[in-house]
Design a protein around this motif. Sequence first.
Motif, PDB file in Angstrom:
ATOM      1  N   ARG A 193       0.720  -1.087  -0.047  1.00 45.79           N
ATOM      2  CA  ARG A 193      -0.057  -0.050   0.055  1.00 45.79           C
ATOM      3  C   ARG A 193       0.821   1.168   0.071  1.00 45.79           C
ATOM      4  O   ARG A 193       0.694   2.258  -0.695  1.00 45.79           O
ATOM      5  CB  ARG A 193      -0.913   0.062   1.266  1.00 45.79           C
ATOM      6  N   SER A 194       1.837   1.252   0.911  1.00 46.93           N
ATOM      7  CA  SER A 194       2.789   2.565   0.908  1.00 46.93           C
ATOM      8  C   SER A 194       3.659   2.808  -0.285  1.00 46.93           C
ATOM      9  O   SER A 194       3.534   3.765  -0.866  1.00 46.93           O
ATOM     10  CB  SER A 194       3.824   2.227   2.089  1.00 46.93           C
ATOM     11  N   LEU A 195       4.188   1.596  -1.067  1.00 45.11           N
ATOM     12  CA  LEU A 195       4.936   1.684  -2.271  1.00 45.11           C
ATOM     13  C   LEU A 195       3.908   2.137  -3.390  1.00 45.11           C
ATOM     14  O   LEU A 195       4.231   3.064  -4.246  1.00 45.11           O
ATOM     15  CB  LEU A 195       5.588   0.554  -2.562  1.00 45.11           C
ATOM     16  N   LEU A 196       2.747   1.727  -3.335  1.00 45.95           N
ATOM     17  CA  LEU A 196       1.884   1.825  -4.448  1.00 45.95           C
ATOM     18  C   LEU A 196       1.091   3.412  -4.313  1.00 45.95           C
ATOM     19  O   LEU A 196       0.958   4.114  -5.547  1.00 45.95           O
ATOM     20  CB  LEU A 196       0.541   0.884  -4.721  1.00 45.95           C
ATOM     21  N   HIS A 197       1.002   3.676  -3.341  1.00 52.27           N
ATOM     22  CA  HIS A 197       0.466   5.064  -2.978  1.00 52.27           C
ATOM     23  C   HIS A 197       1.389   5.944  -3.331  1.00 52.27           C
ATOM     24  O   HIS A 197       1.290   6.984  -4.069  1.00 52.27           O
ATOM     25  CB  HIS A 197       0.306   5.172  -1.458  1.00 52.27           C
ATOM     26  N   TYR A 198       2.620   5.910  -3.347  1.00 52.71           N
ATOM     27  CA  TYR A 198       3.840   6.507  -3.681  1.00 52.71           C
ATOM     28  C   TYR A 198       3.848   6.593  -4.971  1.00 52.71           C
ATOM     29  O   TYR A 198       4.216   7.728  -5.832  1.00 52.71           O
ATOM     30  CB  TYR A 198       5.038   6.239  -2.741  1.00 52.71           C
ATOM     31  N   ALA A 199       3.685   5.405  -5.669  1.00 57.69           N
ATOM     32  CA  ALA A 199       3.998   5.294  -7.167  1.00 57.69           C
ATOM     33  C   ALA A 199       2.990   6.019  -7.823  1.00 57.69           C
ATOM     34  O   ALA A 199       3.213   6.884  -8.874  1.00 57.69           O
ATOM     35  CB  ALA A 199       4.036   3.856  -7.520  1.00 57.69           C
ATOM     36  N   GLY A 200       1.587   5.782  -7.241  1.00 61.43           N
ATOM     37  CA  GLY A 200       0.566   6.561  -7.960  1.00 61.43           C
ATOM     38  C   GLY A 200       0.620   7.868  -8.013  1.00 61.43           C
ATOM     39  O   GLY A 200      -0.189   8.679  -8.848  1.00 61.43           O
ATOM     40  N   GLY A 201       1.097   8.446  -6.659  1.00 60.79           N
ATOM     41  CA  GLY A 201       1.182  10.016  -6.666  1.00 60.79           C
ATOM     42  C   GLY A 201       1.884  10.729  -7.952  1.00 60.79           C
ATOM     43  O   GLY A 201       1.457  11.776  -8.524  1.00 60.79           O
ATOM     44  N   PHE A 202       2.614   9.833  -8.747  1.00 60.90           N
ATOM     45  CA  PHE A 202       3.381  10.496  -9.845  1.00 60.90           C
ATOM     46  C   PHE A 202       2.183  11.009 -10.908  1.00 60.90           C
ATOM     47  O   PHE A 202       2.188  12.025 -11.662  1.00 60.90           O
ATOM     48  CB  PHE A 202       4.205   9.626 -10.686  1.00 60.90           C
ATOM     49  N   ASP A 203       1.140  10.045 -11.257  1.00 63.48           N
ATOM     50  CA  ASP A 203       0.356  10.302 -12.293  1.00 63.48           C
ATOM     51  C   ASP A 203      -1.423  10.386 -11.867  1.00 63.48           C
ATOM     52  O   ASP A 203      -2.333  10.448 -12.492  1.00 63.48           O
ATOM     53  CB  ASP A 203       0.112   9.502 -13.328  1.00 63.48           C
ATOM     54  N   GLY A 204      -1.280  10.478 -10.546  1.00 66.13           N
ATOM     55  CA  GLY A 204      -2.690  10.668  -9.741  1.00 66.13           C
ATOM     56  C   GLY A 204      -3.491   9.409  -9.667  1.00 66.13           C
ATOM     57  O   GLY A 204      -4.790   9.576  -9.311  1.00 66.13           O
ATOM     58  N   ARG A 205      -2.985   8.430  -9.878  1.00 64.72           N
ATOM     59  CA  ARG A 205      -3.503   6.815  -9.444  1.00 64.72           C
ATOM     60  C   ARG A 205      -3.502   6.603  -8.275  1.00 64.72           C
ATOM     61  O   ARG A 205      -2.572   6.947  -7.446  1.00 64.72           O
ATOM     62  CB  ARG A 205      -2.986   5.865 -10.557  1.00 64.72           C
ATOM     63  N   THR A 206      -4.488   6.016  -7.820  1.00 64.61           N
ATOM     64  CA  THR A 206      -4.424   5.561  -6.458  1.00 64.61           C
ATOM     65  C   THR A 206      -4.133   4.162  -6.142  1.00 64.61           C
ATOM     66  O   THR A 206      -3.713   3.360  -7.145  1.00 64.61           O
ATOM     67  CB  THR A 206      -6.009   5.632  -5.804  1.00 64.61           C
TER      68      THR A 206
END
Length: 272
Positions: A77-90
């Motif tokens: 969750r933490s890693l995907l949350h961080y990754a998604g912040g680049f293009d606005g994905r949750t």
Amino acid sequence: MSDPHGDVTVEQLRLADELAGEGGRAATAEVAEYALWLGDDALILSQQLGAWIARAPELEEDVALANIALDLLGHARSLLHYAGGFDGRTEDDLAYGRDEPDFRCAWLFAQPNGDFAQTIARQLVASAYQFALYTALAESADPTLAAIAAKAVKEVEYHRDHAVQWTLRLSGGTDESRRRLLRAVGDVWPYVDELFRDEPLIDRLDGVAVRPSSLRPEFDAVIAAVFAEADIALPAGPSSSGGGRRGIHFPDLAYILAEMQVLARQHPGATW
């Protein structure tokens, strides 16, 4: 993604947001890609271990494997949350909305659970690798990745100890448990090398990402010590071609994703 470790995970995600700064982007495109690598590894392994709930060989193992799966889900969750912040994905977009070629997990993590020995052999390799990885990543120049890794390594240390104890228990148990473990070690070993291959992305993230090849000596030392105590010979034979970091996967991943994503895809946007 639902996680009963709610308070801890919310704190992780709040920290990720704070460390991302005020620019509205949690990562550059390449840092986001790297976070996907690690997040997908944790997510798929979590899903795999969750399948053992109510199926483990003893009640205590139901609880232990469930707790390990939840730890891994928190890391994902933490890693995907961080990754998604680049293009606005949750994190949910990334977990439930991507197709198989969009996932970046290494092949090891999608290998079938098989019998209990097969799962333990896979877990021994996975946890020994992740412990070395997060130990090094805690020194990353990226403060968000460093913070996530600093928390994750404390949990993965338990995962590794659990896998080591079960490896020794199975190797020194009955003839049948030893036979199954030896077969399992041989089955998972071809997927080890992919974990330590230096993909081109690593060169572009010098100081941020951990160079996988640098982790191999620590991993080998841990495995050698465990195998020596368990009287297990290091497997010989060819390594898999790999390709998970580039979106090339075994059919096994498609089955894992079909089960994991079915509800979200049948009822898009639903909340509960």
